[in-house]
Design a protein around this motif. Structure first.
Motif, PDB file in Angstrom:
ATOM      1  N   GLY A 179      43.028  40.857  54.217  1.00 25.66           N
ATOM      2  CA  GLY A 179      42.440  40.729  55.545  1.00 25.66           C
ATOM      3  C   GLY A 179      41.057  41.348  55.630  1.00 25.66           C
ATOM      4  N   ILE A 180      40.314  41.318  54.531  1.00 28.58           N
ATOM      5  CA  ILE A 180      38.986  41.933  54.485  1.00 28.58           C
ATOM      6  C   ILE A 180      37.977  41.013  55.160  1.00 28.58           C
ATOM      7  N   SER A 181      37.043  41.593  55.899  1.00 29.72           N
ATOM      8  CA  SER A 181      36.039  40.789  56.575  1.00 29.72           C
ATOM      9  C   SER A 181      35.084  40.168  55.564  1.00 29.72           C
ATOM     10  N   ILE A 182      34.458  39.067  55.973  1.00 27.34           N
ATOM     11  CA  ILE A 182      33.527  38.371  55.089  1.00 27.34           C
ATOM     12  C   ILE A 182      32.348  39.267  54.728  1.00 27.34           C
ATOM     13  N   GLY A 183      31.880  40.064  55.688  1.00 26.40           N
ATOM     14  CA  GLY A 183      30.752  40.949  55.413  1.00 26.40           C
ATOM     15  C   GLY A 183      31.075  41.963  54.324  1.00 26.40           C
ATOM     16  N   THR A 184      32.285  42.520  54.360  1.00 25.28           N
ATOM     17  CA  THR A 184      32.688  43.496  53.348  1.00 25.28           C
ATOM     18  C   THR A 184      32.778  42.855  51.971  1.00 25.28           C
ATOM     19  N   VAL A 185      33.379  41.665  51.902  1.00 27.86           N
ATOM     20  CA  VAL A 185      33.514  40.984  50.613  1.00 27.86           C
ATOM     21  C   VAL A 185      32.149  40.603  50.065  1.00 27.86           C
ATOM     22  N   ASN A 186      31.243  40.154  50.931  1.00 32.89           N
ATOM     23  CA  ASN A 186      29.886  39.827  50.471  1.00 32.89           C
ATOM     24  C   ASN A 186      29.204  41.054  49.872  1.00 32.89           C
ATOM     25  N   LEU A 187      29.415  42.216  50.491  1.00 31.92           N
ATOM     26  CA  LEU A 187      28.823  43.450  49.974  1.00 31.92           C
ATOM     27  C   LEU A 187      29.412  43.806  48.617  1.00 31.92           C
ATOM     28  N   VAL A 188      30.729  43.632  48.470  1.00 32.87           N
ATOM     29  CA  VAL A 188      31.391  43.925  47.202  1.00 32.87           C
ATOM     30  C   VAL A 188      30.899  42.982  46.106  1.00 32.87           C
ATOM     31  N   LEU A 189      30.791  41.685  46.428  1.00 27.84           N
ATOM     32  CA  LEU A 189      30.315  40.716  45.440  1.00 27.84           C
ATOM     33  C   LEU A 189      28.861  40.963  45.061  1.00 27.84           C
ATOM     34  N   LEU A 190      28.059  41.423  46.017  1.00 31.34           N
ATOM     35  CA  LEU A 190      26.672  41.775  45.705  1.00 31.34           C
ATOM     36  C   LEU A 190      26.639  42.945  44.729  1.00 31.34           C
ATOM     37  N   LEU A 191      27.531  43.919  44.919  1.00 34.03           N
ATOM     38  CA  LEU A 191      27.634  45.040  43.985  1.00 34.03           C
ATOM     39  C   LEU A 191      27.979  44.538  42.588  1.00 34.03           C
ATOM     40  N   GLY A 192      28.810  43.495  42.526  1.00 37.36           N
ATOM     41  CA  GLY A 192      29.190  42.928  41.233  1.00 37.36           C
ATOM     42  C   GLY A 192      28.020  42.375  40.457  1.00 37.36           C
ATOM     43  N   GLU A 193      26.990  41.892  41.159  1.00 42.07           N
ATOM     44  CA  GLU A 193      25.809  41.366  40.477  1.00 42.07           C
ATOM     45  C   GLU A 193      25.056  42.465  39.736  1.00 42.07           C
ATOM     46  N   PHE A 194      25.305  43.728  40.099  1.00 46.64           N
ATOM     47  CA  PHE A 194      24.670  44.857  39.418  1.00 46.64           C
ATOM     48  C   PHE A 194      25.565  45.429  38.321  1.00 46.64           C
ATOM     49  N   VAL A 195      26.856  45.607  38.629  1.00 47.28           N
ATOM     50  CA  VAL A 195      27.716  46.334  37.693  1.00 47.28           C
ATOM     51  C   VAL A 195      28.028  45.520  36.444  1.00 47.28           C
ATOM     52  N   TYR A 196      28.147  44.189  36.560  1.00 46.08           N
ATOM     53  CA  TYR A 196      28.465  43.402  35.358  1.00 46.08           C
ATOM     54  C   TYR A 196      27.347  43.463  34.323  1.00 46.08           C
ATOM     55  N   PRO A 197      26.070  43.220  34.678  1.00 45.50           N
ATOM     56  CA  PRO A 197      25.012  43.340  33.662  1.00 45.50           C
ATOM     57  C   PRO A 197      24.939  44.734  33.048  1.00 45.50           C
ATOM     58  N   LEU A 198      25.159  45.757  33.868  1.00 39.75           N
ATOM     59  CA  LEU A 198      25.102  47.117  33.333  1.00 39.75           C
ATOM     60  C   LEU A 198      26.268  47.400  32.396  1.00 39.75           C
ATOM     61  N   SER A 199      27.416  46.761  32.620  1.00 44.62           N
ATOM     62  CA  SER A 199      28.564  46.984  31.740  1.00 44.62           C
ATOM     63  C   SER A 199      28.299  46.406  30.344  1.00 44.62           C
ATOM     64  N   VAL A 200      27.752  45.194  30.259  1.00 42.21           N
ATOM     65  CA  VAL A 200      27.479  44.625  28.932  1.00 42.21           C
ATOM     66  C   VAL A 200      26.310  45.353  28.265  1.00 42.21           C
ATOM     67  N   TYR A 201      25.381  45.870  29.060  1.00 43.53           N
ATOM     68  CA  TYR A 201      24.281  46.666  28.514  1.00 43.53           C
ATOM     69  C   TYR A 201      24.829  47.946  27.879  1.00 43.53           C
ATOM     70  N   LEU A 202      25.733  48.617  28.576  1.00 45.90           N
ATOM     71  CA  LEU A 202      26.318  49.846  28.037  1.00 45.90           C
ATOM     72  C   LEU A 202      27.187  49.566  26.818  1.00 45.90           C
ATOM     73  N   LEU A 203      27.814  48.394  26.765  1.00 45.99           N
ATOM     74  CA  LEU A 203      28.585  48.036  25.578  1.00 45.99           C
ATOM     75  C   LEU A 203      27.697  48.013  24.338  1.00 45.99           C
ATOM     76  N   VAL A 204      26.524  47.415  24.458  1.00 45.63           N
ATOM     77  CA  VAL A 204      25.592  47.365  23.330  1.00 45.63           C
ATOM     78  C   VAL A 204      25.150  48.773  22.944  1.00 45.63           C
ATOM     79  N   LEU A 205      24.866  49.615  23.946  1.00 46.50           N
ATOM     80  CA  LEU A 205      24.429  50.983  23.649  1.00 46.50           C
ATOM     81  C   LEU A 205      25.531  51.764  22.939  1.00 46.50           C
TER      82      LEU A 205
END
Length: 280
Positions: A179-205
Motif C-alpha cells: 500500500g505504498i504511495s506512488i511518490g514513495t515508490v518513485n523516490l525508492v526507484l530513483l535511489l536505485g538509479e544510484f545504488v546499482y551503478p555504485l554496487s558494480v563499481y565497488l565489485l570491480v574495486l
C-alpha cells in the motif's frame, strides 16, 4: 481486452472502461478477474462493486503504486451479456510521478491466479535470501575491517555488500503489495538509479584490490563509468544510452581479473573468481 497495454490513462481525471462479455452457455466454471495499475481503482460486475483499491475518500490523495487485485466471478452463463466496468482516478499529485499509466485487466481460470501468487512469493523469497546473504557479508566484513583497518579489502567488501543489499531492497519493494504511495515508490526507484551503478563499481574495486591490481587510474576510470551509468538514467542521455550497456564493461573487467588470478595461481583466486562470476 486482447491487448491490455492499450488502456493508457491520459490527463488528470476519472476514467471509465466498460466491457460487454458474451459468455458461452457451456462454460460452467468460475473465472478470476485480475486488475493491475497505478492509482485508485474500482471494478464492477453487472453494476455490483467487486474490487476497490486506493484512497477514494480523499479526492487529492496520491494513488497506490502498481496495485494488483483479484476477485472470483461466477458468471450466469444464461446467454445474456455480462458487463464489467472499471473506474480509475488520476490526481494532479499522481501526474507528477507518472507520464502514463497502464491499466492491465484480464480474465483467467482460478488456478492461474494461484500460480501467479506462487511465482510472486518465490520471487520475493529469492530476493529476501539474496538480501540476507549480503547483510551477513556486510556485518562480517565490517567487523574484520574495524579490527584491522589496514585491511582495505574488507572495507571495500563491506561497502559492496551494503550497496548490493540496498539494490535488493530497492528492486524488491515495488514487488510487494504494501500500500505504498506512488511518490514513495518513485523516490525508492530513483535511489536505485544510484545504488546499482555504485554496487558494480565497488565489485570491480574489491576484485582488483584482492588481486593487487587496484590503482588510481582504475579507481578514476571505473568511477567515471559509474557516473555515466547514473547519468544514463537521470538525464536526457537516457534516450541514447542504457545502463546495461555500460554494466557489460564492469562485468568483462571482473571476468578478466578472475581469469588472470586463476592463471597466476593467486591464493584462493578461483574462489574469488567464481564468486564474481556468480554475481554477474
Amino acid at each position: 481486452w486482447e491487448d491490455p497495454y492499450a488502456m493508457y490513462v491520459g490527463p488528470v481525471g476519472t476514467y471509465w472502461v466498460r466491457f460487454r462479455l458474451d459468455v458461452d452457455p457451456k462454460m460452467n466454471s468460475p473465472v478470476m478477474l485480475a486488475l493491475s495499475g497505478h492509482g485508485t481503482l474500482e471494478a464492477y460486475h453487472n453494476g455490483r462493486l467487486i474490487i476497490r483499491s486506493g484512497p477514494w475518500d480523499d479526492p487529492e490523495a496520491v494513488g497506490i503504486y502498481n496495485t494488483r487485485s483479484s476477485v472470483l466471478l461466477s458468471l450466469a452463463c444464461d446467454g445474456r451479456p455480462e458487463v464489467i466496468a472499471l473506474r480509475l482516478r488520476k490526481t494532479a499529485r499522481d501526474e507528477a510521478g507518472h507520464g502514463y499509466w497502464p491499466l492491465i485487466a484480464d480474465l483467467h481460470a482460478a488456478d492461474v491466479e494461484e500460480y501467479i501468487r506462487r511465482v510472486g512469493t518465490r520471487s520475493r523469497l529469492e530476493f529476501g535470501f539474496f538480501g540476507g546473504v549480503n547483510a551477513l557479508i556486510l556485518l562480517l566484513a565490517a567487523v574484520i575491517w574495524w579490527r584491522d583497518r589496514r585491511e582495505r579489502s574488507w572495507g571495500l567488501l563491506a561497502l559492496f555488500a551494503l550497496f548490493t543489499f540496498a539494490v535488493t531492497v530497492v528492486f524488491t519493494l515495488p514487488k510487494v503489495d504494501l500500500g505504498i504511495s506512488i511518490g514513495t515508490v518513485n523516490l525508492v526507484l530513483l535511489l536505485g538509479e544510484f545504488v546499482y551503478p555504485l554496487s558494480v563499481y565497488l565489485l570491480v574495486l574489491v576484485v582488483r584490490d584482492l588481486f593487487a591490481t587496484l590503482d588510481r587510474r582504475s579507481v578514476i576510470g571505473f568511477g567515471m563509468l559509474a557516473l555515466l551509468m547514473i547519468a544514463a538514467k537521470i538525464t536526457p542521455v537516457a534516450e541514447y544510452m542504457d545502463q546495461l550497456y555500460v554494466s557489460v564493461i564492469f562485468f568483462i573487467e571482473v571476468a578478466r581479473q578472475s581469469v588472470r588470478a586463476v592463471r597466476q595461481g593467486h591464493y584462493a583466486g578461483w574462489v574469488i573468481a567464481a564468486g564474481g562470476l556468480v554475481f554477474i
